[in-house]
Design an enzyme around this catalytic site. Structure first.
Site, PDB file in Angstrom:
ATOM      1  N   GLY A   1      93.637  40.290  77.160  1.00 34.93           N
ATOM      2  CA  GLY A   1      93.195  41.459  78.473  1.00 34.93           C
ATOM      3  C   GLY A   1      93.136  40.913  79.708  1.00 34.93           C
ATOM      4  O   GLY A   1      93.764  41.416  80.549  1.00 34.93           O
TER       5      GLY A   1
ATOM      6  N   ILE B   1      88.142  39.526  72.939  1.00 38.50           N
ATOM      7  CA  ILE B   1      89.369  39.397  73.772  1.00 38.50           C
ATOM      8  C   ILE B   1      90.055  38.003  73.468  1.00 38.50           C
ATOM      9  O   ILE B   1      90.834  37.799  74.217  1.00 38.50           O
ATOM     10  CB  ILE B   1      89.324  39.931  74.978  1.00 38.50           C
ATOM     11  CG1 ILE B   1      88.462  39.069  76.013  1.00 38.50           C
ATOM     12  CG2 ILE B   1      88.914  41.430  74.988  1.00 38.50           C
ATOM     13  CD1 ILE B   1      88.422  39.481  77.353  1.00 38.50           C
TER      14      ILE B   1
ATOM     15  N   THR C   1      87.826  35.668  72.869  1.00 39.68           N
ATOM     16  CA  THR C   1      86.589  34.746  73.739  1.00 39.68           C
ATOM     17  C   THR C   1      85.918  34.065  72.540  1.00 39.68           C
ATOM     18  O   THR C   1      85.199  33.202  72.858  1.00 39.68           O
ATOM     19  CB  THR C   1      86.116  35.536  74.633  1.00 39.68           C
ATOM     20  OG1 THR C   1      85.662  36.717  73.941  1.00 39.68           O
ATOM     21  CG2 THR C   1      86.762  35.705  76.062  1.00 39.68           C
TER      22      THR C   1
ATOM     23  N   ARG D   1      73.599  27.083  78.727  1.00 35.03           N
ATOM     24  CA  ARG D   1      73.812  26.517  77.309  1.00 35.03           C
ATOM     25  C   ARG D   1      75.173  26.935  76.711  1.00 35.03           C
ATOM     26  O   ARG D   1      75.632  28.118  76.875  1.00 35.03           O
ATOM     27  CB  ARG D   1      72.779  27.208  76.530  1.00 35.03           C
ATOM     28  CG  ARG D   1      72.811  27.084  74.948  1.00 35.03           C
ATOM     29  CD  ARG D   1      71.625  27.202  74.165  1.00 35.03           C
ATOM     30  NE  ARG D   1      70.441  26.358  74.301  1.00 35.03           N
ATOM     31  CZ  ARG D   1      69.296  26.720  74.057  1.00 35.03           C
ATOM     32  NH1 ARG D   1      68.700  28.106  73.901  1.00 35.03           N
ATOM     33  NH2 ARG D   1      68.306  25.795  74.331  1.00 35.03           N
ATOM     34  N   ILE D   2      75.765  25.917  76.261  1.00 32.47           N
ATOM     35  CA  ILE D   2      77.107  26.287  75.497  1.00 32.47           C
ATOM     36  C   ILE D   2      76.946  26.669  74.089  1.00 32.47           C
ATOM     37  O   ILE D   2      76.364  25.874  73.224  1.00 32.47           O
ATOM     38  CB  ILE D   2      78.039  24.975  75.359  1.00 32.47           C
ATOM     39  CG1 ILE D   2      78.259  24.563  76.740  1.00 32.47           C
ATOM     40  CG2 ILE D   2      79.366  25.228  74.699  1.00 32.47           C
ATOM     41  CD1 ILE D   2      79.008  25.559  77.754  1.00 32.47           C
TER      42      ILE D   2
ATOM     43  N   PRO E   1      80.876  24.798  71.438  1.00 34.12           N
ATOM     44  CA  PRO E   1      81.727  24.038  72.331  1.00 34.12           C
ATOM     45  C   PRO E   1      83.040  24.527  71.879  1.00 34.12           C
ATOM     46  O   PRO E   1      84.052  23.993  73.038  1.00 34.12           O
ATOM     47  CB  PRO E   1      81.153  22.569  72.025  1.00 34.12           C
ATOM     48  CG  PRO E   1      80.544  22.774  70.772  1.00 34.12           C
ATOM     49  CD  PRO E   1      80.110  24.151  70.681  1.00 34.12           C
TER      50      PRO E   1
ATOM     51  N   GLN F   1      88.167  28.699  75.976  1.00 34.43           N
ATOM     52  CA  GLN F   1      88.420  29.547  76.986  1.00 34.43           C
ATOM     53  C   GLN F   1      88.737  28.742  78.410  1.00 34.43           C
ATOM     54  O   GLN F   1      89.405  29.183  79.142  1.00 34.43           O
ATOM     55  CB  GLN F   1      86.828  30.092  77.210  1.00 34.43           C
ATOM     56  CG  GLN F   1      86.614  31.150  76.236  1.00 34.43           C
ATOM     57  CD  GLN F   1      87.756  32.407  76.178  1.00 34.43           C
ATOM     58  OE1 GLN F   1      87.711  33.055  77.279  1.00 34.43           O
ATOM     59  NE2 GLN F   1      88.707  32.494  75.516  1.00 34.43           N
TER      60      GLN F   1
ATOM     61  N   GLU G   1      85.764  32.629  83.014  1.00 38.38           N
ATOM     62  CA  GLU G   1      86.405  32.795  84.300  1.00 38.38           C
ATOM     63  C   GLU G   1      86.213  31.632  85.218  1.00 38.38           C
ATOM     64  O   GLU G   1      86.960  31.287  86.019  1.00 38.38           O
ATOM     65  CB  GLU G   1      85.993  34.021  84.952  1.00 38.38           C
ATOM     66  CG  GLU G   1      86.366  35.021  83.853  1.00 38.38           C
ATOM     67  CD  GLU G   1      86.121  36.563  84.773  1.00 38.38           C
ATOM     68  OE1 GLU G   1      85.524  36.441  85.632  1.00 38.38           O
ATOM     69  OE2 GLU G   1      86.902  37.441  84.283  1.00 38.38           O
TER      70      GLU G   1
END
Length: 737
Positions: free
Chosen positions: A246, A473, A475, A620-621, A624, A630, A697
């Site tokens: 998207g 999407i 993610t 915090r991830i 991973p 991403q 992003e």
């Protein structure tokens, strides 16, 4: 649950499941072709015997529809109906739509939908559409940002705040600065160009409408479709469990959804509508072009004293500006500062969110300017950025950052990438016919706290089910939501069922603005806290006395299975996360550093990216594996923005000429080397109970500038107008010896 004080120790901190590289829960279905996307509902009772639609887009950018001769098309083989504004009934406009989704007689932009041909087969609908004869009255419009720049006005405050900001006295600071930069940069219009087109399948049952669609924000689609059709929300059911990309292009209700609903109602049977690829780039939204002027002033030792960033963009009336100055308000120290946004009215298709709106194009300009200033000062670009770091909001010095590890990102990246081997003087490194250069840029993207809700159930088998209208999407929402529930309830991820993208589920934050992962999991956390309280009540103990592990609940010497406490009826808890004013007290942002090595062919000017590294500090991830996916996707989009992506405007006719994937170039596998990503160990207790922030992003912000800076280091050529194509290099390359 109200989150208004920083998180303390909570069950997520156990990191038994959260923080681990769990495989994607939706991976097997997607890789085997069994994930049902919006257009691919086959065999469902609700969509048996579907018809097919073909959308006709306007052939002019602005004006009126004089006539539309449908006679030949109506009698063509297989045609069931043709939907136009004349027979569609009264239509409103959704809150998030700038232009009507179905045009006529007024035409607002090129390829605005004017009709839907509905037929028994896709091929019959397509063939009949070619028989429609349309006549237009063209009205002169504004299609050129550079030509319209002087007509731009100050826009109303929006998501990035006021159009203009100032701190200190920029004019005096800039005038007094011994070292100055004043440069203008441009970024072009860009397309989301996602793999899956906008597509919907609609079916009515009496006055009840079900739509399977591809939407990042189910809640917005639900509300805006009801408003547009003028029917109650309770009569509409939106389903969007799988989305083939998207990047912001599917945030809002689009023509495929509306026309599928209108067409299905007219023929009283299910209908499939996919927006043709050739229509997508003019019919839907895009990232608007910008013109950006940046002025920097510094002392001889490299301290920034003056920073100004002005941006111009264009949009349809009622549209918003591209907020390209957002990061400049927060990224570097400097006492005298100002930012300004101006918005011109253009009659091009709607400009709106695309991956990292604001920061992505803004960093494309700012991070070249920072490099140019470092060069003027004869300072290493990494050290210049470190020298001008700030731990407080530079416009509001009393407001600290919740976490800010930009310096650590730059230091870690420089060491890992071998930055010390970079030659400071341009055009000094060679590898055969290739000129080699290294570039760096900071990465920045704000964290956006948003309300998000979820429902969590545990049944008599001990199976946990999570329901929320959150979307995935690409993610990894399915996976990290499942990990969150597993961590909170002490079960294996395999025993958690995650159901997403359904408007009958609690309303989530949705997917966009890199706010999805942190907020949606925080909503699941809140629902799990409530479920833990219900389980404690069933056990007759205090919630804080319970320990959850291996599908069992223990309190002291007592122990129960989840299934036992759930009982035959099971237990269901629903809650949401909402935020207090922590984000106002401390600035919540994510930071990173991009390092790039390029080769530029001395003979042809072709640029090849050889190596890329991104170092990220973003809370915090949660997983991973999905987080890295991403970031490398965002880095890849950054390569496209730097070297190739450009929606070319016909400034006479007012449309994007290269409106398909043949003409609009995006990176392919051969363009991208191995990408390395490093996540710093960070947890931000002010962001949410998850202590996470966004990452999807951040990975694009600054990439294009790092490539531009690497090209300059390789060749000595400074390009300020994106994309950096070979025609902008070849006449200026060093002479071949």
């Amino acid at each position: 649950m109200k989150f208004d004080t920083p998180a303390t120790t909570n069950p997520i901190d156990n990191l038994t499941v959260v923080g681990k590289p769990v495989d994607r829960l939706d991976g097997p279905r997607k890789t085997t072709g069994t994930a049902p996307y919006a257009y691919e509902r086959h065999g469902d009772d609700a969509v048996k015997n579907p018809a097919y639609g073909w959308i006709i887009g306007a052939g002019i950018a602005k004006g009126r529809l004089i006539s539309m001769d449908l006679a030949a098309a109506k009698t063509a083989p297989g045609v069931l109906t043709i939907i136009t504004a004349e027979n569609a009934g009264k239509l409103d406009k959704g809150q998030h739509n700038i232009a009507p989704l179905l045009g006529g007689p007024e035409i607002t932009h090129y390829h605005q939908a004017l009709a839907l041909v509905v037929a028994e087969t896709f091929e019959e609908a397509r063939a009949a559409a070619q028989l429609i004869n349309i006549k237009y009255a063209f009205t002169k419009g504004a299609f050129d940002l550079a030509a319209a720049k002087d007509t731009a006005v100050k826009p109303e405050p929006g998501i990035a705040g006021e159009a203009d900001t100032a701190a200190g006295d920029f004019d005096s600071a800039f005038a007094a600065a011994p070292v100055k930069l004043d440069a203008t940069y441009t970024t072009p219009d860009q397309s989301h160009a996602m793999m899956e087109p906008h597509a919907s399948t609609a079916a009515w049952d009496g006055d009840k409408l079900t739509v399977w669609t591809s939407s990042q924000m189910v809640g917005w689609a639900h509300t805006d479709l009801a408003k547009t059709l003028g029917i109650p929300k309770d009569n509409i059911h939106i389903l969007s469990p799988y989305i083939g990309g998207g990047f912001g292009g599917k945030l809002f209700l689009r023509a495929d959804v509306l026309l599928a609903a209108l067409g299905a109602r007219a023929i009283k049977r299910p209908l499939k509508v996919a927006l043709q690829r050739s229509l997508m780039m003019n019919n839907t939204t895009h990232r608007p072009a910008t013109i950006q002027r940046i002025r920097l002033g510094a002392t001889q030792d490299g301290r920034l004293t003056a920073i100004a960033h002005e941006s111009w963009s264009g949009n349809l009336p009622e549209g918003d500006p591209e907020t390209a100055v957002a990061q400049t308000r927060l990224l570097y120290a400097g006492a005298g500062r100002m930012t300004s946004m101006r918005l011109a009215t253009l009659d091009l298709p709607e400009g709106n969110s695309m991956r990292a709106p604001g920061e992505a194009p803004g960093m494309m300009a700012l991070e070249i300017a920072i490099d140019e200033m470092a060069e003027k000062l004869r300072l290493d670009p990494v050290e210049f950025r470190i020298l001008n770091d700030t731990q407080v909001d530079p416009e509001k010095p009393q407001r600290p950052f919740s976490q800010r590890h930009l310096v650590e990102c730059l230091r870690t990246g420089a060491t890992r990438f071998g930055w010390d081997k970079r030659k400071a003087a341009p055009a000094q490194a060679h590898d055969g016919r290739w000129l080699i250069g290294m570039g760096v840029a900071a990465a920045f993207r704000n964290n956006l706290p948003m309300k998000s809700a979820a429902r969590v159930k545990v049944d008599k088998r001990g199976i946990v089910t999570v329901e929320t209208d959150m979307t995935d999407i690409g993610t990894g929402s399915y996976t990290i939501i499942g990990q969150t529930a597993a961590e909170m309830l002490g079960v294996a991820p395999e025993t958690v069922i995650v159901r997403l993208g359904d408007s009958s589920f609690p309303t989530s934050c949705g997917s966009g603005g890199q706010f999805g992962g942190n907020n949606s999991t925080a909503g699941v956390y809140a629902a799990c806290v409530k479920l833990r309280e219900m389980l404690a009540q069933k056990a007759g103990v205090k919630p804080e006395d319970l320990a959850f592990e291996d599908g069992r609940v223990a309190a002291g010497s007592k122990s129960w299975s989840l299934a036992e406490l759930a009982g035959d009826e099971g237990l269901t808890a629903e809650d949401h996360i909402e935020y207090g004013d922590l984000a106002k007290k401390a600035q919540q942002s994510t930071f990173g550093a991009h390092f790039v090595e390029v080769g530029v062919d001395l003979y042809t000017g072709v640029t090849r990216v050889r190596r890329m590294l991104s170092v990220c500090a973003c809370g915090r991830i949660l997983n991973p594996k999905t987080a890295r996916s991403q970031v490398i996707g965002a880095m890849t989009m950054g390569v496209g923005a730097a070297l190739m992506e450009d929606l070319v405007v016909d400034t006479t006719q007012g449309f994007f000429v290269n409106h398909d994937l043949a003409g609009y170039e995006v990176p392919v596998h051969a363009d991208i080397p191995h990408l390395e990503v490093i996540f710093l160990d960070e947890a931000d207790p002010q962001s949410s109970p998850m202590k996470a922030k966004g990452v999807a992003e951040l990975g694009i912000c600054g990439v294009a500038a790092a490539i531009a800076n690497a090209i300059h280091n390789a060749t000595g050529i400074r390009v300020r107008d994106y994309p950096i194509t070979l025609d902008k290099l070849i006449d200026h390359l060093p002479a071949v010896s």
